[in-house]
Motif scaffolding. Structure first.
Motif, mmCIF file in Angstrom:
data_model
loop_
_atom_site.group_PDB
_atom_site.id
_atom_site.type_symbol
_atom_site.label_atom_id
_atom_site.label_comp_id
_atom_site.label_asym_id
_atom_site.label_seq_id
_atom_site.Cartn_x
_atom_site.Cartn_y
_atom_site.Cartn_z
ATOM 1 N N TYR A 90 51.296 20.063 -14.799
ATOM 2 C CA TYR A 90 52.609 20.422 -14.265
ATOM 3 C C TYR A 90 52.487 21.432 -13.120
ATOM 4 C CZ TYR A 90 57.372 22.109 -13.908
ATOM 5 O OH TYR A 90 58.599 22.458 -13.420
ATOM 6 N N GLU A 91 51.558 22.363 -13.276
ATOM 7 C CA GLU A 91 51.390 23.412 -12.258
ATOM 8 C C GLU A 91 50.756 22.869 -10.977
ATOM 9 O OE1 GLU A 91 49.071 27.698 -11.680
ATOM 10 O OE2 GLU A 91 49.310 26.850 -13.690
ATOM 11 N N ASN A 92 49.840 21.900 -11.109
ATOM 12 C CA ASN A 92 49.047 21.473 -9.952
ATOM 13 C C ASN A 92 49.563 20.226 -9.241
ATOM 14 O OD1 ASN A 92 46.373 23.175 -9.720
ATOM 15 N ND2 ASN A 92 46.759 22.929 -11.899
ATOM 16 N N PHE A 93 50.294 19.368 -9.944
ATOM 17 C CA PHE A 93 50.761 18.143 -9.315
ATOM 18 C C PHE A 93 52.032 18.402 -8.511
ATOM 19 C CE2 PHE A 93 47.516 16.402 -11.657
ATOM 20 C CZ PHE A 93 47.494 15.012 -11.711
ATOM 21 N N PRO A 94 52.143 17.820 -7.325
ATOM 22 C CA PRO A 94 53.340 18.034 -6.504
ATOM 23 C C PRO A 94 54.543 17.256 -7.035
ATOM 24 C CG PRO A 94 51.896 16.446 -5.443
ATOM 25 C CD PRO A 94 51.160 16.935 -6.660
ATOM 26 N N GLU A 95 55.732 17.709 -6.660
ATOM 27 C CA GLU A 95 56.946 16.975 -7.006
ATOM 28 C C GLU A 95 56.926 15.615 -6.303
ATOM 29 O OE1 GLU A 95 59.622 17.653 -8.883
ATOM 30 O OE2 GLU A 95 58.917 19.593 -9.614
ATOM 31 N N GLN A 96 57.312 14.568 -7.055
ATOM 32 C CA GLN A 96 57.285 13.218 -6.486
ATOM 33 C C GLN A 96 58.676 12.667 -6.204
ATOM 34 O OE1 GLN A 96 55.115 10.097 -8.308
ATOM 35 N NE2 GLN A 96 53.208 10.739 -7.378
ATOM 36 N N GLY A 97 59.660 13.195 -6.891
ATOM 37 C CA GLY A 97 60.992 12.634 -6.720
ATOM 38 C C GLY A 97 61.077 11.252 -7.355
ATOM 39 N N ASP A 98 61.821 10.365 -6.724
ATOM 40 C CA ASP A 98 62.044 9.021 -7.260
ATOM 41 C C ASP A 98 60.989 8.058 -6.709
ATOM 42 O OD1 ASP A 98 63.296 7.142 -8.774
ATOM 43 O OD2 ASP A 98 64.857 6.684 -7.302
ATOM 44 N N ALA A 99 59.749 8.150 -7.234
ATOM 45 C CA ALA A 99 58.638 7.345 -6.735
ATOM 46 C C ALA A 99 58.664 5.941 -7.326
ATOM 47 C CB ALA A 99 57.315 8.025 -7.063
ATOM 48 N N ASP A 100 57.950 5.024 -6.683
ATOM 49 C CA ASP A 100 57.924 3.631 -7.134
ATOM 50 C C ASP A 100 57.012 3.412 -8.329
ATOM 51 O OD1 ASP A 100 59.733 2.761 -5.223
ATOM 52 O OD2 ASP A 100 58.179 2.383 -3.726
ATOM 53 N N GLN A 101 56.085 4.344 -8.565
ATOM 54 C CA GLN A 101 55.205 4.228 -9.718
ATOM 55 C C GLN A 101 54.671 5.612 -10.073
ATOM 56 O OE1 GLN A 101 52.166 1.528 -8.044
ATOM 57 N NE2 GLN A 101 50.716 3.242 -8.132
ATOM 58 N N PRO A 102 54.233 5.811 -11.315
ATOM 59 C CA PRO A 102 53.743 7.131 -11.729
ATOM 60 C C PRO A 102 52.394 7.472 -11.100
ATOM 61 C CG PRO A 102 53.487 5.550 -13.507
ATOM 62 C CD PRO A 102 54.252 4.855 -12.422
ATOM 63 N N GLU A 103 52.109 8.745 -11.043
ATOM 64 C CA GLU A 103 50.827 9.232 -10.534
ATOM 65 C C GLU A 103 49.752 9.158 -11.621
ATOM 66 O OE1 GLU A 103 48.326 10.872 -7.572
ATOM 67 O OE2 GLU A 103 50.350 10.061 -7.459
ATOM 68 N N LEU A 104 50.160 9.356 -12.863
ATOM 69 C CA LEU A 104 49.234 9.381 -13.999
ATOM 70 C C LEU A 104 50.041 9.117 -15.270
ATOM 71 C CD1 LEU A 104 46.360 10.170 -15.190
ATOM 72 C CD2 LEU A 104 47.262 12.494 -15.379
ATOM 73 N N VAL A 105 49.444 8.365 -16.207
ATOM 74 C CA VAL A 105 50.106 8.108 -17.495
ATOM 75 C C VAL A 105 49.178 8.548 -18.626
ATOM 76 C CG1 VAL A 105 51.059 6.367 -19.043
ATOM 77 C CG2 VAL A 105 51.472 6.192 -16.587
ATOM 78 N N LEU A 106 49.719 9.344 -19.561
ATOM 79 C CA LEU A 106 48.956 9.854 -20.702
ATOM 80 C C LEU A 106 49.408 9.161 -21.975
ATOM 81 C CD1 LEU A 106 49.168 12.290 -18.550
ATOM 82 C CD2 LEU A 106 48.596 13.751 -20.470
ATOM 83 N N PHE A 107 48.441 8.773 -22.804
ATOM 84 C CA PHE A 107 48.734 8.208 -24.113
ATOM 85 C C PHE A 107 48.137 9.136 -25.168
ATOM 86 C CE2 PHE A 107 48.993 4.590 -21.297
ATOM 87 C CZ PHE A 107 50.071 3.861 -21.797
ATOM 88 N N ILE A 108 48.987 9.643 -26.046
ATOM 89 C CA ILE A 108 48.541 10.570 -27.086
ATOM 90 C C ILE A 108 48.553 9.831 -28.422
ATOM 91 C CG2 ILE A 108 48.940 12.794 -28.198
ATOM 92 C CD1 ILE A 108 50.461 13.627 -25.660
ATOM 93 N N ASP A 109 47.389 9.356 -28.838
ATOM 94 C CA ASP A 109 47.280 8.642 -30.113
ATOM 95 C C ASP A 109 47.349 9.646 -31.263
ATOM 96 O OD1 ASP A 109 47.037 6.531 -31.807
ATOM 97 O OD2 ASP A 109 44.938 6.084 -31.370
#
Length: 513
Positions: free
Chosen positions: A271-290
């Motif tokens: 959250y601290e390091n990634f820039p704001e993306q606004g309404d982007a067409d796709q995510p920058e990264l997706v996390l799966f927490i099993d």
């Protein structure tokens, strides 16, 4: 037939998007799979988070695998928490199977076999890219929430961090922090008391006990350098496929403190390091927490509030978080309400409590004229799920019981040899796996204490020398006095002897006569 046609039309119309999407499978009605009634998820809404739930053996892990593969294929990097150790097969293509072919024929989707770029990571002693963070990077607020300390103890932690900042003492690992707690109430208590106020030894002892709890769960391996840079999670290979970063956590199920500590620090760092993306067409990264319940079961209220806040805010950074667990009730309501995509595999109703949970779960899905949601939840087969997503405008897509597609990669683990080959080629292993133990608070304070002790000994020696000199001078003075006294003694003896007195007085007497 009209009902089936209406259902088919509702699914296809509700899953028509302008932008790119992922196809999860094909819709089912009355136990029959409708070919080409594809259930899709638009990339645009994948940062709205999600849930994959269902009883053991219903296909949750395979759904996770399908999502990870398709994201990677679209150039979107993925981070997976591999608690059970069965996700490494993503690196190798599926060997195929007749049942997979039959499934895809029903869905109306051709089956492709392929492997994906995979990076194996670890928090513990398992082989993989070492994930570390420093105490300083956590900061006093996050450390206090993780340790679940009192308000007074949190204040002490803030003072410790302030002292370290003021005196340029790097807090890198647990031994640094433990040393600072000891120093604040022992050798450095006068210094602390003068500049920062008195620190209670009872409070520092309580904090130390909580630190030891994390240390015993493997925190000594996690805290330190070199710190992992979250930008390395967003790499793509030469073909433009997003890397699937798999954190191997098979030996951490009995260490929930370490797991929740890592997850919270990771989310905060992203959250601290990634820039704001606004309404982007796709995510920058997706996390799966099993096995997501491991985060929530032992979390304090403060920690839960922190997780909920980050989940709410982090999607603006283009980050999607997907919780994988057996029952939706494992996830707190405040988090559950933020989840856009829900893939619900079968639930089992063995007890009255189970039946009540199923009814509550059914209420989390959109109303539909085609299903009794609660009944469907208990009748789904392996590899089937109820799916509800968000369309490109953020509206729920039609609820669909779905025959899920099969993974393109191997549905099994890598062999030890395959793991070693993967790690040998890894650029991140070369970057992060050398342990660094540079001079930090522990070493600096030890040096400071040693210097103070040496100075103290020097001063004591100086004082002792001065006292010895004083004693010697006093002794010399007494000896001098004694010698003078001794020299006069014969004369005194003569002058005061009775014979001498009588002789003198005898002479005087004679003279008087």
């Amino acid at each position: 037939m009209a009902r089936k046609d209406d259902f088919f039309k509702s699914i296809t119309d509700g899953n028509t998007f302008k932008g790119e999407f992922i196809t999860l499978g094909s819709a089912m009605l009355d136990g029959e799979t409708l070919s080409n009634a594809f259930v899709k998820v638009p990339l645009k809404t994948l940062n709205r988070h999600g849930l994959i739930a269902g009883a053991t053996g219903t296909g949750k892990t395979k759904t996770l695998q399908v999502l990870a593969e398709n994201l990677s294929e679209k150039g979107i990097p993925v981070l997976l928490m591999d608690i059970k150790g069965d996700l490494s097969g993503l690196a190798q293509p599926s060997p195929g199977h007749i049942k997979i072919d039959e499934r895809h024929e029903k869905i109306g989707l051709p089956f492709t076999s392929k492997g994906f770029p995979v990076e194996l990571m670890t928090l513990s002693e398992q082989n993989g890219v070492r994930l570390r963070a420093t105490i300083s990077e956590f900061g006093p607020v996050l450390i206090s929430r993780i340790l679940d300390v009192t308000e007074t103890q949190a204040g002490i932690i803030s003072v410790i961090f302030k002292y370290c900042d003021d005196n340029k003492l790097p807090l890198l690992d647990l031994k640094d922090f433990k040393k600072m707690l000891h120093y604040a109430t022992n050798e450095g208590k006068d210094e602390f008391s003068q500049d920062y106020g008195r620190i209670s030894s009872a409070s520092t002892s309580a904090i130390l006990r909580k630190l030891i709890e994390i240390e015993e769960q493997g925190g000594d391996l996690f805290f330190g350098e070199k710190s992992f840079e979250v930008d390395d999670l967003t790499r793509r290979d030469k073909n433009g496929n997003g890397y699937i970063n798999i954190i191997r956590l098979t030996d951490i199920q009995d260490k929930p403190k370490l797991f929740s500590t890592f997850m919270l620090s990771l989310l905060a760092e992203i959250y601290e390091n990634f820039p704001e993306q606004g309404d982007a067409d796709q995510p920058e990264l997706v996390l799966f927490i099993d096995e997501a319940h491991l985060i929530f079961d032992n979390a304090s209220k403060a920690l839960l509030n922190q997780i909920e806040s980050i989940v709410k805010l982090i999607r603006s950074k283009g980050i999607g978080i997907y919780f994988v667990t057996q029952n939706p009730t494992d996830v707190p309501e405040g988090v559950l309400s933020q989840l856009g995509l829900k893939v619900q595999h079968a639930l089992r109703a063995f007890t009255a409590k189970d039946r009540k949970a199923i009814k509550l779960t059914a209420q989390n899905y959109p109303d539909t004229d085609y299903y009794d949601t609660a009944d469907v939840l208990t009748s789904l087969g392996t590899g089937e799920a109820l799916v509800s997503a968000l369309d490109e405008k953020g509206r729920p897509t039609p609820l669909a019981a779905t025959m899920m597609r099969a993974p393109m990669s191997r549905m099994d683990i890598l062999t030890p040899q395959e793991i070693n080959t993967l790690l040998d080629k890894s650029e991140l292993v070369k970057k992060y796996n050398d342990t660094i133990d540079r001079e930090s608070a522990y070493e600096i304070l030890n040096k400071k204490i040693e210097e103070a002790e040496a100075l103290k000994q020097k001063m004591e020696a100086k004082e002792e020398a001065a006292k010895a000199k004083e004693r010697e001078e006093k002794s010399n003075s007494r000896r001098s006095t004694t010698r003078r006294s001794t020299a006069m003694n014969p004369i005194v003896k003569v002058l005061t002897s009775a014979t001498f007195i009588r002789a003198v007085f005898g002479i005087l007497k004679k003279a008087m006569k």
